[in-house]
Design a protein around this motif. Sequence first.
Motif, short mmCIF file in Angstrom:
data_model
loop_
_atom_site.label_atom_id
_atom_site.label_comp_id
_atom_site.label_asym_id
_atom_site.label_seq_id
_atom_site.Cartn_x
_atom_site.Cartn_y
_atom_site.Cartn_z
N ASP A 1 -58.43 -0.97 29.87
CA ASP A 1 -57.29 -1.33 30.59
C ASP A 1 -57.78 -2.59 31.12
N GLN A 2 -58.87 -3.08 31.37
CA GLN A 2 -59.26 -4.39 31.79
C GLN A 2 -59.65 -5.28 30.71
N ALA A 3 -59.75 -4.90 29.44
CA ALA A 3 -60.01 -5.92 28.45
C ALA A 3 -58.73 -6.58 27.69
N ALA A 4 -57.67 -6.52 28.31
CA ALA A 4 -56.39 -7.25 27.98
C ALA A 4 -56.04 -6.90 26.40
N GLY A 5 -56.31 -5.72 26.03
CA GLY A 5 -55.97 -5.30 24.40
C GLY A 5 -56.97 -5.60 23.60
N ARG A 6 -58.20 -6.07 23.99
CA ARG A 6 -58.93 -6.73 22.84
C ARG A 6 -59.62 -5.54 22.36
N LEU A 7 -59.76 -4.30 23.01
CA LEU A 7 -60.48 -3.13 22.30
C LEU A 7 -59.56 -2.30 21.78
N ASP A 8 -58.30 -2.57 21.74
CA ASP A 8 -57.45 -1.44 21.18
C ASP A 8 -57.75 -1.30 19.90
N THR A 9 -57.86 -2.19 18.96
CA THR A 9 -58.00 -2.09 17.65
C THR A 9 -59.46 -1.27 17.44
N THR A 10 -60.46 -1.65 18.10
CA THR A 10 -61.81 -0.86 18.00
C THR A 10 -61.56 0.70 18.13
N ILE A 11 -60.74 0.77 19.44
CA ILE A 11 -60.69 2.32 19.95
C ILE A 11 -59.64 2.98 18.89
N THR A 12 -58.88 2.46 18.12
CA THR A 12 -58.17 3.07 16.99
C THR A 12 -58.85 3.53 15.88
N ALA A 13 -59.79 2.51 15.54
CA ALA A 13 -60.70 2.63 14.53
C ALA A 13 -61.70 3.81 14.77
N LEU A 14 -62.16 3.99 16.07
CA LEU A 14 -63.09 5.06 16.27
C LEU A 14 -62.28 6.35 16.24
N GLU A 15 -61.14 6.46 16.77
CA GLU A 15 -60.35 7.51 16.92
C GLU A 15 -60.27 8.17 15.48
N ARG A 16 -59.95 7.14 14.34
CA ARG A 16 -59.96 7.78 12.85
C ARG A 16 -61.25 8.27 12.42
N ALA A 17 -62.17 7.42 12.92
CA ALA A 17 -63.51 7.83 12.39
C ALA A 17 -63.88 9.45 12.77
#
Length: 555
Positions: free
Chosen positions: A256-272
């Motif tokens: 929430d504090q990363a201003a969306g910069r971690l969203d892509t990484t989180i999505t990739a980890l979820e897929r992994a």
Amino acid sequence: MLVNLSIRNIVLIEKLDLTWRAGLCTLTGETGAGKSILLDALALATGARGDAGLVRSGAEQGTVTAAFDIPEDKLVKRIMEEHDLPCEGQIILRRVQSKDGRSRAFINDAPVSVNLLKTIGSELVEIHGQNESQSLTDGPVQLSLLDSYAGHGDKVDALKQKYSHLMECEEQLELYKNASDRAAAEEDFLRHALKELEKIDPKEGEEESLSEERTLLMNSEKIAGYIAEALVLMEGDKALQSSLNGALRQLEKVSDQAAGRLDTTITALERAVIEADEAQTQLLEASRDLVYDPQRLEQVEERLFGLKALARKHAVQVDQLPATKTMLQQQLDDIESGADRLNELQQNVEKAFKDYEVLALSISKTRQQAALKLDKTVMKELEPLKLNGGGFQTVLSHVTPSMGTATGIDSVQFMASTNPGMPAGPISKIASGGELARFMLALKVALAEASEPLTMIFDEVDAGVGGAVAEAVGSRLKLLAENGQVLVVTHSPQVAACGNHHWLISKSVDDDSTMTRVEELSTQNREEEIARMLAGASVTEEARAAAVRLLGGQL
């Protein structure tokens, strides 16, 4: 009718243009003057075999052009229409002979084959050489003459086609019998081979699937070991899924504090995480399915090796065994149904033979009737040709239709006697050369009644005769020319005097060059030429008077 003949660079002729007329046209001249050159040139224009030797010395090529006027219903016009050749007015035949042996043929300026030129030419001109009378001794020629007189050429042509069809049917039957015999001899082998294939029942693509299964079974224990090790790694304290889940939870705390910069990484980890779980599940399924089964391996190898052995036996690929099975079954079916096909082919032969037999017998009957009529007609011609007391008979012999040929069941022999009381015999053994020529002329006069008019050319048909006999030959030639055109090369003054028109052929030497010349003679010049023929080198007044008398009886 031949109306024009143009010759360029043929033997001794450099340039010659002749206009011909209807009736009896006589050609005379000293021996060696070139009379035969004219006939050779005309023969070349009407389809005779080319000859480089005909080209005049020093020339690259020779050319002969012959123009004909023909009746509207002439067969030659129908032949030309069949070959899409222009046919309006005159028919012009042209032949170009090169000194290298090649030749070209044209009809009404359209290029044609030499064979077609010959076909057309034979309908326009009939050339009888010095030895032509000898052809009377040839059985097939005699049969052809009789058929011409009978006027049933269309039936004879149809008979040849029926005979050809009969031969084809008999050949098909023979081939099938031979094939059936071979197939019957192989029947036991076919049944045994088919039984083997039916037992193993090969499937298309089976070799590949069996090979893959065999490889899997042979390596199943090894593969299972590696799967087990992979599962241990995925399920241990430092398992991949635990590490991925731990990293995902840490990032989610501050996302929430990363201003969306971690969203892509989180999505990739979820897929992994999801993919890792799925991979573990698939490994577990593979581990349960992968069971080493020695009995199944033995079954797969036994079938695979059995298929390969059969493929080698039949010299095919394993995947071709189903098609081989179908082919063997078809061969056996053909053997079993062969009786029907054999019966069909036998019926074809019987029908073709019956068609041939009916027409052959009909033609034979017509030939017998024509032979009687021909004999009477020829007999009428013998007396004018000074064969008084002679006889002529057309003898027909027959074979059974089963022994017939393309020309039918008949063979012909012309029989003749030349003196009263003499028994008739084959014309070749009874008649002398001069008598043969007269018999041939009698036949031609007889046949003219049943033939379409055409240009007839005789080269010294009067050879071996003289005096009153030669005069009789001349009169019959003139009769033959009444409804057409006859050209005759002659050394006989009596024959020359019978002509409606007369050409003199001579040879001259100019500037060391020898050339043949042709000149149409006036009445006065004809008298002089015939006098020369009567007297020889020195023309006497008596010879001139005799020439006048000869011509006076004809003009």
